[in-house]
Design a protein around this motif. Structure first.
Motif, PDB file in Angstrom:
ATOM      1  N   GLU A 192      33.595  14.305 -43.986  1.00  0.00           N
ATOM      2  CA  GLU A 192      32.919  15.258 -43.147  1.00  0.00           C
ATOM      3  C   GLU A 192      31.437  14.761 -42.775  1.00  0.00           C
ATOM      4  N   PHE A 244      34.296  22.767 -38.769  1.00  0.00           N
ATOM      5  CA  PHE A 244      35.056  22.214 -39.952  1.00  0.00           C
ATOM      6  C   PHE A 244      35.344  23.539 -40.907  1.00  0.00           C
ATOM      7  N   GLN A 245      34.420  24.339 -40.951  1.00  0.00           N
ATOM      8  CA  GLN A 245      34.682  25.677 -41.650  1.00  0.00           C
ATOM      9  C   GLN A 245      35.748  26.599 -40.922  1.00  0.00           C
ATOM     10  N   ILE A 247      38.204  25.627 -38.940  1.00  0.00           N
ATOM     11  CA  ILE A 247      39.575  25.057 -39.130  1.00  0.00           C
ATOM     12  C   ILE A 247      40.061  25.240 -40.590  1.00  0.00           C
ATOM     13  N   LYS A 248      39.183  25.047 -41.748  1.00  0.00           N
ATOM     14  CA  LYS A 248      39.643  25.315 -43.124  1.00  0.00           C
ATOM     15  C   LYS A 248      40.056  26.751 -43.312  1.00  0.00           C
ATOM     16  N   GLN A 249      39.116  27.598 -42.661  1.00  0.00           N
ATOM     17  CA  GLN A 249      39.277  28.973 -42.960  1.00  0.00           C
ATOM     18  C   GLN A 249      40.858  29.475 -42.376  1.00  0.00           C
ATOM     19  N   TYR A 251      43.659  27.235 -41.382  1.00  0.00           N
ATOM     20  CA  TYR A 251      44.795  26.440 -41.732  1.00  0.00           C
ATOM     21  C   TYR A 251      44.684  26.207 -43.141  1.00  0.00           C
ATOM     22  N   GLY A 252      43.784  26.150 -43.981  1.00  0.00           N
ATOM     23  CA  GLY A 252      43.451  25.736 -45.357  1.00  0.00           C
ATOM     24  C   GLY A 252      43.208  24.248 -45.694  1.00  0.00           C
ATOM     25  N   SER A 253      43.899  23.316 -44.478  1.00  0.00           N
ATOM     26  CA  SER A 253      43.668  21.872 -44.729  1.00  0.00           C
ATOM     27  C   SER A 253      43.792  21.154 -43.349  1.00  0.00           C
ATOM     28  N   TYR A 254      43.254  20.177 -42.937  1.00  0.00           N
ATOM     29  CA  TYR A 254      43.144  19.389 -42.103  1.00  0.00           C
ATOM     30  C   TYR A 254      44.436  19.007 -41.678  1.00  0.00           C
ATOM     31  N   TYR A 257      46.294  21.935 -39.927  1.00  0.00           N
ATOM     32  CA  TYR A 257      45.784  22.090 -38.743  1.00  0.00           C
ATOM     33  C   TYR A 257      46.498  21.031 -37.606  1.00  0.00           C
TER      34      TYR A 257
END
Length: 278
Positions: A192, A244-245, A247-249, A251-254, A257
């Motif tokens: 990132e 970034f935040q 997406i992670k919120q 799906y938990g991971s890229y 996603y």
């Protein structure tokens, strides 16, 4: 570090190659490019771009933006236009504005005027605060990565070697293109902080464009504060960090996603990495 391609008619044309991934590989150079609008390219510029062996141009702009400033023909390249945010541009400016100014946007004669004339009118009103601009961008960056047909198409094209090299662009090459570029680099495993550093380069590359725009707007806005132009045409780490935040919120991971949003299974992600990493 990213390579800026020096052109007369485009300020923010850059090679995304050269960045290190978290597993000590490197993004190949000469395959992935990001850019601002291409309508101003000179004949010499077009020859430079043709020399990059560009096979695919992905245009994220709205229909209105494309109508105002269509892309030139680049020999050897297919042109794919799919708005990354339908209505973005003049049509969605009302999202930034107090209700009393919505009428100005909705009734503007877009075809007869220009983005500069409309922006000048908005700035001259004195009701276009930087705080509202910044919040608009945060919200936009939170929305762009999800159920976005433009990015879905981009990854479909990216999966086929025949479509490379590829350039993605919008108007300034910073928001829709910034998120598109970030998503590609995330898929490839670039950290990132490196992606954010690439994103922030726009503040340097677009300085001539910002200065030019301020000069164009000055006669139209009277005593209005032109610092809002910096907010509109510059970038802020907080914007991409919001992507970034979110997406992670969500799906938990890229990895998850990319599996859900783009149907990129682990094997498909590995195949793209194989093409684009050294």
């Amino acid at each position: 570090m990213t390579k800026v391609i020096k052109l007369q008619g485009s300020f923010n044309f850059r090679d995304l190659g050269g960045y290190a991934t978290s597993d000590r590989k490197q993004v190949k150079q000469g395959l992935l490019y990001r850019a601002d609008e291409l309508a101003g390219l000179t004949e010499a510029d077009k020859k430079i771009i043709e020399g990059l062996n560009i096979k695919t141009i992905v245009d994220f702009r709205s229909d209105f933006e494309v109508e105002m400033k269509p892309d030139p023909i680049i020999n050897g390249a297919q042109y794919v236009h799919i708005p990354a945010l339908p209505g973005m541009g003049v049509e969605s400016s009302a999202a930034l504005l107090p209700a009393e100014l919505n009428n100005l946007v909705e009734n503007a004669d877009h075809r007869a005027g220009s983005m500069e004339q409309l922006m000048g009118g908005l700035l001259a009103s004195g009701q276009f605060p930087i705080e509202r601009v910044q919040q608009f961008f945060v919200t936009t960056y939170e929305q762009l990565p999800f159920q976005n047909k433009a990015y879905q198409r981009m990854f479909q094209l990216l999966a086929d070697e025949e479509n490379l090299a590829m350039v993605q662009h919008c108007t300034a090459g910073k928001d829709r293109t910034g998120v598109g570029s970030a998503l590609i680099l995330l898929l490839l495993g670039v950290p990132e902080e490196i992606i954010l550093a690439d994103y922030m380069i726009t503040n340097d590359t677009l300085q001539p464009k910002i200065a030019q725009l301020k000069q164009q707007l000055a006669p139209l806005v009277g005593n209005a504060d032109l610092s809002v132009v910096e907010a509109l045409y510059g970038v802020d780490k907080r914007f991409l960090q919001a992507t970034f935040q979110k997406i992670k919120q969500t799906y938990g991971s890229y990895t998850r996603y990319f599996e859900v949003e783009f149907q990129l299974t682990a094997s498909k992600q590995a195949a793209i990495k194989e093409k684009l990493l050294d």
